[in-house]
Design a protein around this motif. Structure first.
Motif, PDB file in Angstrom:
ATOM      1  N   ASP A 189       0.833  -1.252  -0.108  1.00 35.98           N
ATOM      2  CA  ASP A 189       0.179  -0.069  -0.024  1.00 35.98           C
ATOM      3  C   ASP A 189       0.727   1.294   0.205  1.00 35.98           C
ATOM      4  O   ASP A 189       1.045   2.051   0.907  1.00 35.98           O
ATOM      5  N   LEU A 190       1.590   1.516  -1.118  1.00 35.34           N
ATOM      6  CA  LEU A 190       2.310   2.697  -1.337  1.00 35.34           C
ATOM      7  C   LEU A 190       1.435   3.952  -1.150  1.00 35.34           C
ATOM      8  O   LEU A 190       2.113   5.027  -0.813  1.00 35.34           O
ATOM      9  N   ALA A 192      -0.991   4.755   0.971  1.00 30.88           N
ATOM     10  CA  ALA A 192      -1.384   4.966   2.343  1.00 30.88           C
ATOM     11  C   ALA A 192       0.004   5.224   2.838  1.00 30.88           C
ATOM     12  O   ALA A 192       0.218   6.344   3.644  1.00 30.88           O
ATOM     13  N   LEU A 193       1.000   5.026   2.284  1.00 28.73           N
ATOM     14  CA  LEU A 193       2.699   5.156   3.063  1.00 28.73           C
ATOM     15  C   LEU A 193       2.747   6.790   2.624  1.00 28.73           C
ATOM     16  O   LEU A 193       3.590   7.352   3.209  1.00 28.73           O
TER      17      LEU A 193
ATOM     18  N   ASP B 189       3.524   5.815   7.370  1.00 23.79           N
ATOM     19  CA  ASP B 189       2.556   4.770   7.826  1.00 23.79           C
ATOM     20  C   ASP B 189       2.734   3.126   7.706  1.00 23.79           C
ATOM     21  O   ASP B 189       2.216   2.624   6.885  1.00 23.79           O
ATOM     22  N   ALA B 192      -0.473   0.918   7.670  1.00 21.00           N
ATOM     23  CA  ALA B 192      -1.536   0.787   6.483  1.00 21.00           C
ATOM     24  C   ALA B 192      -0.606  -0.151   5.345  1.00 21.00           C
ATOM     25  O   ALA B 192      -1.026  -1.049   4.719  1.00 21.00           O
ATOM     26  N   LEU B 193       0.723  -0.031   5.560  1.00 22.61           N
ATOM     27  CA  LEU B 193       1.683  -0.865   4.741  1.00 22.61           C
ATOM     28  C   LEU B 193       1.388  -2.465   5.059  1.00 22.61           C
ATOM     29  O   LEU B 193       1.600  -3.066   3.939  1.00 22.61           O
ATOM     30  N   MET B 195      -1.167  -3.870   5.977  1.00 26.00           N
ATOM     31  CA  MET B 195      -2.479  -4.417   5.303  1.00 26.00           C
ATOM     32  C   MET B 195      -2.328  -4.960   3.846  1.00 26.00           C
ATOM     33  O   MET B 195      -1.734  -4.069   3.109  1.00 26.00           O
ATOM     34  N   LEU B 440      11.142  -1.885  -1.204  1.00 24.38           N
ATOM     35  CA  LEU B 440      10.327  -1.504   0.177  1.00 24.38           C
ATOM     36  C   LEU B 440      10.458  -2.937   0.771  1.00 24.38           C
ATOM     37  O   LEU B 440      10.697  -3.256   1.981  1.00 24.38           O
TER      38      LEU B 440
END
Lengths: 483, 483
Positions: A189-190, A192-193, B189, B192-193, B195, B440
């Motif tokens: 989830d880049l 939200a990041l 975050d 979130a990541l 999730m 990442l």
């Protein structure tokens, strides 16, 4: 720093959008937290994505730090320049690219003002929910950078809950398309990041936001309490009843008096605290919720409960809250607005501790805040012309944030970390979390050119503070030095 | 692979919680997508965080891949084992640690079943919103891994919107406390990541979820259309009117017939498509929304609109939808359930294209899906005993996902990527996004031991597919080879 070739290349990209004159640079030395300042080497004001890409290429090749800036309304110094760096001002990218009704989204450039999105959507009965106090001025790009909130984020969420997509320009020149118009997106989830990353992972050049239907009905109720603890406990009681008000705000005696003197909202100045609760939805729902809230407020000991019966009266009840910060500015030469979050259950306890700190430091505190989500905004009153008061206010602010962490909370609610809260990040997190954040930063920006020195402290800084990591309500260092 | 010392160390940590017997390993060879299978070397069933830490330490030191597994209900092969690796089954960590009413959150272990959270919260008038079809069996840890959705995610969001905190155990032995009971958390975050990261960044050992008040009133309406396009357009019209139903589901003719034959829900079998719309909230709101929805459905050409008047009737209307997958299983030896998302505006167009693919491949398709958020679930009917049909179904499934991307959508809605959709990730994203995801991943798991080969394809794999990256509705390779 002086690189004639950097200047020449930037000039050829930006033309008059490159600022080098010291007088013209001066307005960019600070964001909304004016005690934190630094004049940048250069300011770039691109008016297209292509210009941003070209500016980043020059900076990458010459190792010039880049600090992205929206409207400059941030309250944690996230857009404070660095002396040998370039400020990348995004205010000229201010186009609303698309309002897509069938998907109920808006696609906008980063410099679009928060309120402008709602204004553009209003004709279609839609709005953009997050509403920071600065919404008339702040930009959506800045909201993304700080994961901004607002009065209504209790019900409608922070920026991260309302943004569906961004286009992120990386320092290596790559363009990442993250999310889109849909709820889910595969892979890590880049998106939200990117929310709350303070321009440290890339430059946001486009934002797609969710639009919500404008609620057909709103009601506002004000309740006065003779004890701060009573108001605090009422907040928990409302939420525990299963209600999620659109807004649930609290003001203490000093804030009430200041606001009343300023805008004459009709607040009960004999109260130790007031709650302002807004309910929204369809009329019947709002009325039944209003009745329930009123019963709870009464049961929790409110001595005065006033329900606005007209739109004008509603606006008047909100007026005092909205004018509270400038109102405090009238009664004190300076004030320092803190931002931390605690579990609602700890409101009474933490507010009492803030009162003790106020006595200890000899500095008055006015509390005006988003009580429903436990997001505190203590305003520490001081006079920068009195020796030691600024330093005292800053030290006391740090102590308040540490109180938040000790209560199981966090050092930010909606203002971000910036440079203001770097030391408190050492309290919030242990070396494991911070190391992981640095590894993550390096995966985006190995040279560390994007907004250096913000949001995530070095481990050295933390260890110099004398200790790290509080979990489970242990407070590590009662006498932190402050920046 | 055979490391006596690995086995000995794991045995001393886990005792009978270590499975090595080939017969006992067999049930772990697949998750809910049974066509994708691999028997693991070992299965570990820890019953404490300390055991998980110890298992990870052994795996790290010996380079043993680790595949986390919840309840094994996933539908993209995210928990498919690797042959020389260990499956880390988290089902024994199944305690609800805390229901905190004042903050309206629950803190649970990863093996707790989705529905068990709602069951525990129900006595307090609260529930956990995301409700995958497998909610009776699937675990919250698995929900986090795949960012699961459900019928009600249109209104209440996916897992990422309903989880406030996780405890993440990293492969290097570090424990990250991410988020907590509050809405905001400073720094990048990482929460979130986590999730949707499919167990590739760390092992989730604790989850804090938001609890919502149980809506006091629900109403369900069914509308029948003689054209699929009519039903599809009605979905967009409802949302464009500013309504956000709790659920808005669509079934096409084949699905209607199969469901009706199976459970006799009273569906109109002469319809080309039906919509099932659930509205929730307080009674008055629900009634006024219901009237509006009914008007829109009529204006969009529904020839039959039925509002359930009793709870029993509501349940019966839902019964057909909920039984649709097994119902399709009755009429076809095998079926392959796809999961992709498109903008609502493209529903009619994409469903028509799926119909064309169905003719082209000679395989029937039943559509049963979350229309409100554009989350398609085409079920491709095939017979694995007929030569070429499995391969045809898989190829056709890939084509459908590519259609979703070409329509501006994504290759997942709520099932994740796993191994199933690796090739389509090459269509969804360009090398920039994929490279960034790999960087990442390396920042969390430099050895690549956690769930190797899932979710994010290698660039080599993508380039072998012959091309990459579609944006703006360009479809790059009409004749992709399939896995």
């Amino acid at each position: 720093m002086n690189h004639p070739d950097v200047l020449e290349r930037l000039r050829s990209v930006l033309g008059r959008g490159l600022i080098t004159d010291p007088k013209a640079l001066k307005p960019y030395e600070t964001d909304g937290i004016t005690a934190i300042r630094e004049v940048p080497w250069l300011v770039a004001l691109p008016d297209s994505e292509a210009q941003i890409e070209a500016v980043l290429a020059v900076c990458r090749e010459h190792g010039v730090p880049v600090v992205a800036r929206g409207a400059g309304t941030g309250l944690s110094g996230g857009a404070r320049p660095v002396a040998d760096g370039l400020v990348l001002g995004l205010s000229r990218l201010n186009q609303i690219l698309e309002i897509d009704l069938e998907n109920a989204v808006a696609r906008v450039q980063p410099g679009v003002r928060n309120l402008a999105i709602t204004e553009a959507a209003a004709a279609h009965g839609l709005y953009y929910a997050p509403d920071p106090s600065s919404q008339i001025a702040c930009s959506i790009g800045g909201n993304v950078a700080e994961n901004s909130g607002g009065v209504h984020c209790l019900k409608y969420g922070l920026t991260v809950h309302n943004v569906l997509g961004v286009k992120l320009l990386c320092i290596d020149g790559q363009v990442l398309q993250l999310g889109g118009k849909l709820m889910d997106s595969p892979g890590y989830d880049l998106l939200a990041l990117t929310m709350g990353s303070e321009g440290m992972l890339g430059i946001v050049t486009e934002v797609t936001v969710k639009l919500l239907p404008t609620p057909p009905c709103k009601r506002v109720v004000l309740a006065a309490f003779s004890e701060i603890a009573g108001a605090a406990d009422a907040v928990g009681a409302i939420i525990a009843e299963g209600l999620i008000p659109a807004g649930l705000e609290m003001m203490d005696g000093l804030a009430i008096q200041a606001a009343e003197d300023f805008v004459h909202a009709g607040y009960p100045t004999d109260a130790a605290a007031i709650l302002i609760c807004e309910l929204d939805g369809v009329a019947a729902e709002v009325e039944s919720d209003l009745a329930l809230v009123s019963r709870i407020l009464k049961a929790q000991g409110a001595f005065n409960i006033r329900v606005a019966t007209t739109v004008e009266e509603q606006e008047r009840l909100w007026l005092g809250r909205k004018a509270a910060f400038p109102a405090v500015g009238r009664i004190s030469p300076d004030y320092y607005c803190m931002d931390g979050t605690i579990p609602r259950a700890k409101l009474a306890e933490v507010l009492a501790s803030i009162g003790q700190l106020s006595e200890q430091y000899g500095l008055a505190v006015a509390n005006v805040f988003h009580a429903g989500d436990g997001n505190l905004h203590p305003l520490i009153l001081y006079d920068s012309n009195q020796a030691g008061q600024l330093a005292g206010a800053e030290e006391m602010g740090g102590r308040i944030l540490e109180l938040c962490v000790a209560a199981g909370g966090t050092v930010t609610g909606e203002h971000g970390v910036g440079v203001e809260k770097l030391d408190q990040m050492c309290v919030q997190f242990g070396s494991a979390e911070l190391e992981q954040m640095h590894r993550l930063k390096a995966a985006f920006d190995p040279q560390g050119l994007l907004n250096p020195g913000k949001a995530v402290p070095t481990l050295t800084r933390c260890s110099e503070l004398g200790g790290m990591h509080v979990h489970n309500a242990r407070l590590p260092f009662p006498n932190l030095p402050r920046f």
